[in-house]
Design a protein around this motif. Sequence first.
Motif, mmCIF file in Angstrom:
data_model
loop_
_atom_site.group_PDB
_atom_site.id
_atom_site.type_symbol
_atom_site.label_atom_id
_atom_site.label_comp_id
_atom_site.label_asym_id
_atom_site.label_seq_id
_atom_site.Cartn_x
_atom_site.Cartn_y
_atom_site.Cartn_z
ATOM 1 N N GLN A 178 99.302 4.453 -12.544
ATOM 2 C CA GLN A 178 98.080 4.510 -13.350
ATOM 3 C C GLN A 178 98.369 5.047 -14.750
ATOM 4 O O GLN A 178 97.894 4.499 -15.750
ATOM 5 C CB GLN A 178 97.037 5.382 -12.658
ATOM 6 N N VAL A 179 99.145 6.108 -14.816
ATOM 7 C CA VAL A 179 99.507 6.684 -16.118
ATOM 8 C C VAL A 179 100.371 5.697 -16.909
ATOM 9 O O VAL A 179 100.179 5.507 -18.119
ATOM 10 C CB VAL A 179 100.253 8.027 -15.923
ATOM 11 N N GLN A 180 101.309 5.053 -16.221
ATOM 12 C CA GLN A 180 102.196 4.111 -16.899
ATOM 13 C C GLN A 180 101.434 2.908 -17.433
ATOM 14 O O GLN A 180 101.699 2.439 -18.538
ATOM 15 C CB GLN A 180 103.301 3.660 -15.938
ATOM 16 N N VAL A 181 100.498 2.383 -16.662
ATOM 17 C CA VAL A 181 99.708 1.225 -17.105
ATOM 18 C C VAL A 181 98.913 1.570 -18.357
ATOM 19 O O VAL A 181 98.881 0.796 -19.323
ATOM 20 C CB VAL A 181 98.760 0.747 -15.983
ATOM 21 N N ALA A 182 98.277 2.741 -18.360
ATOM 22 C CA ALA A 182 97.493 3.152 -19.524
ATOM 23 C C ALA A 182 98.378 3.260 -20.768
ATOM 24 O O ALA A 182 97.983 2.829 -21.860
ATOM 25 C CB ALA A 182 96.805 4.487 -19.240
ATOM 26 N N ALA A 183 99.583 3.808 -20.601
ATOM 27 C CA ALA A 183 100.494 3.964 -21.740
ATOM 28 C C ALA A 183 100.982 2.608 -22.240
ATOM 29 O O ALA A 183 101.023 2.358 -23.457
ATOM 30 C CB ALA A 183 101.680 4.835 -21.336
ATOM 31 N N GLU B 231 95.648 -6.019 -12.923
ATOM 32 C CA GLU B 231 96.015 -6.102 -11.505
ATOM 33 C C GLU B 231 96.842 -4.891 -11.086
ATOM 34 O O GLU B 231 96.656 -4.344 -9.989
ATOM 35 C CB GLU B 231 96.781 -7.400 -11.250
ATOM 36 N N ALA B 232 97.754 -4.456 -11.963
ATOM 37 C CA ALA B 232 98.559 -3.271 -11.655
ATOM 38 C C ALA B 232 97.663 -2.047 -11.492
ATOM 39 O O ALA B 232 97.865 -1.235 -10.568
ATOM 40 C CB ALA B 232 99.583 -3.026 -12.762
ATOM 41 N N PRO C 97 101.505 -2.161 -7.142
ATOM 42 C CA PRO C 97 101.316 -1.590 -8.487
ATOM 43 C C PRO C 97 102.560 -1.704 -9.356
ATOM 44 O O PRO C 97 102.490 -2.121 -10.514
ATOM 45 C CB PRO C 97 100.971 -0.116 -8.190
ATOM 46 N N ARG C 98 103.731 -1.348 -8.790
ATOM 47 C CA ARG C 98 104.981 -1.410 -9.563
ATOM 48 C C ARG C 98 105.380 -2.848 -9.880
ATOM 49 O O ARG C 98 105.879 -3.146 -10.961
ATOM 50 C CB ARG C 98 106.103 -0.722 -8.788
ATOM 51 N N ILE C 99 105.163 -3.739 -8.907
ATOM 52 C CA ILE C 99 105.523 -5.136 -9.124
ATOM 53 C C ILE C 99 104.722 -5.732 -10.260
ATOM 54 O O ILE C 99 105.268 -6.379 -11.166
ATOM 55 C CB ILE C 99 105.313 -5.948 -7.824
ATOM 56 N N LYS C 100 103.412 -5.516 -10.243
ATOM 57 C CA LYS C 100 102.552 -6.072 -11.294
ATOM 58 C C LYS C 100 102.858 -5.442 -12.655
ATOM 59 O O LYS C 100 102.828 -6.125 -13.693
ATOM 60 C CB LYS C 100 101.081 -5.865 -10.928
ATOM 61 N N LEU C 101 103.173 -4.148 -12.658
ATOM 62 C CA LEU C 101 103.506 -3.493 -13.920
ATOM 63 C C LEU C 101 104.802 -4.048 -14.488
ATOM 64 O O LEU C 101 104.909 -4.292 -15.698
ATOM 65 C CB LEU C 101 103.614 -1.982 -13.718
ATOM 66 N N LEU C 102 105.807 -4.260 -13.639
ATOM 67 C CA LEU C 102 107.062 -4.823 -14.116
ATOM 68 C C LEU C 102 106.864 -6.256 -14.614
ATOM 69 O O LEU C 102 107.444 -6.651 -15.641
ATOM 70 C CB LEU C 102 108.114 -4.789 -13.008
#
Length: 297
Positions: free
Chosen positions: A279-284, A265-266, A239-244
């Motif tokens: 999840q919260v970070q991706v939405a933001a 994907e994240a 999750p963190r890798i895909k978000l970064l």
Amino acid sequence: MDIKKFVRQRKALGYSQIALSRGICTQSTLSKFENNGKVPSLSILDRLCQRLGLTIDDLNRDDVTAVCYVRTALDGIEEGLMAEHFPQALKQLNALDPATLMAPQDQMQYYYLRGMLATLTNRPVSAALFNFTKILEELDERHQTIYSQLAYLGSGVLYARRGSMDQADFFFAKVINYLQATASGEWAHASKERYLRIITMMYYAAEYHALNHRLTISDRVLTATINICAANHVTYFMPRIKLLLANNAIAAGKPATMVDQLLDEAMVFARFNRNSVVQVQVAAVRNNYHKQVKQRS
């Protein structure tokens, strides 16, 4: 005698044969023990075991002891930290009494976890640095184990996330040098403890490069990290890798289709791993990104 247990412990702590034997015996003596089963004198074996946080009895028995329970608990907390289950990890860590940790390995792991949790939950700088300093200046003052590298990592993350890049540069230089010096395809086949810690270092090194606007390097490190995760069937870093990767794509002005795919994907990995933080970070990130896209169009 379980020599494999001895070797696993040495590798998990990041000791080379040369480093472990220094001041105790010759590397040849250690090599003959590990590879040929030639047991050295009990005094030498006892000192080698002490350096690894083991006893000779640990190599001669398989029963579950209090020491094994503590180490299992610490390893579970560390996995919780990696999965960003911070409240649960902190609760479990607070349940341990550091005064009962007799082996240096257990003490170093305890203080690393306490320092890293303080760093990632935005506790005061002093609260985090005390724990890292405990490792670097007392428990591993010769900086021979992987816990010194993890303490450098935690210190670097602490300063980088607070915008103190000069201090962050100092610590991350040590971590990056370590990763480069130990770079090997063998990471994919290392012990579980070792490859998970290597993945941790690589992720935060990628984050550090991104903060310094070295996006290409950050992406390259993340790709290598994904490969190690895939080789070992590890998903809770994804999750963190895909978000970064998505944030890097946004910063680099990559197409919206690429950004949205990475964010999708994240989110999938975050839901699969029950990572509510991501999840919260991706939405933001998605919301802010599409607002910016609309404003530009």
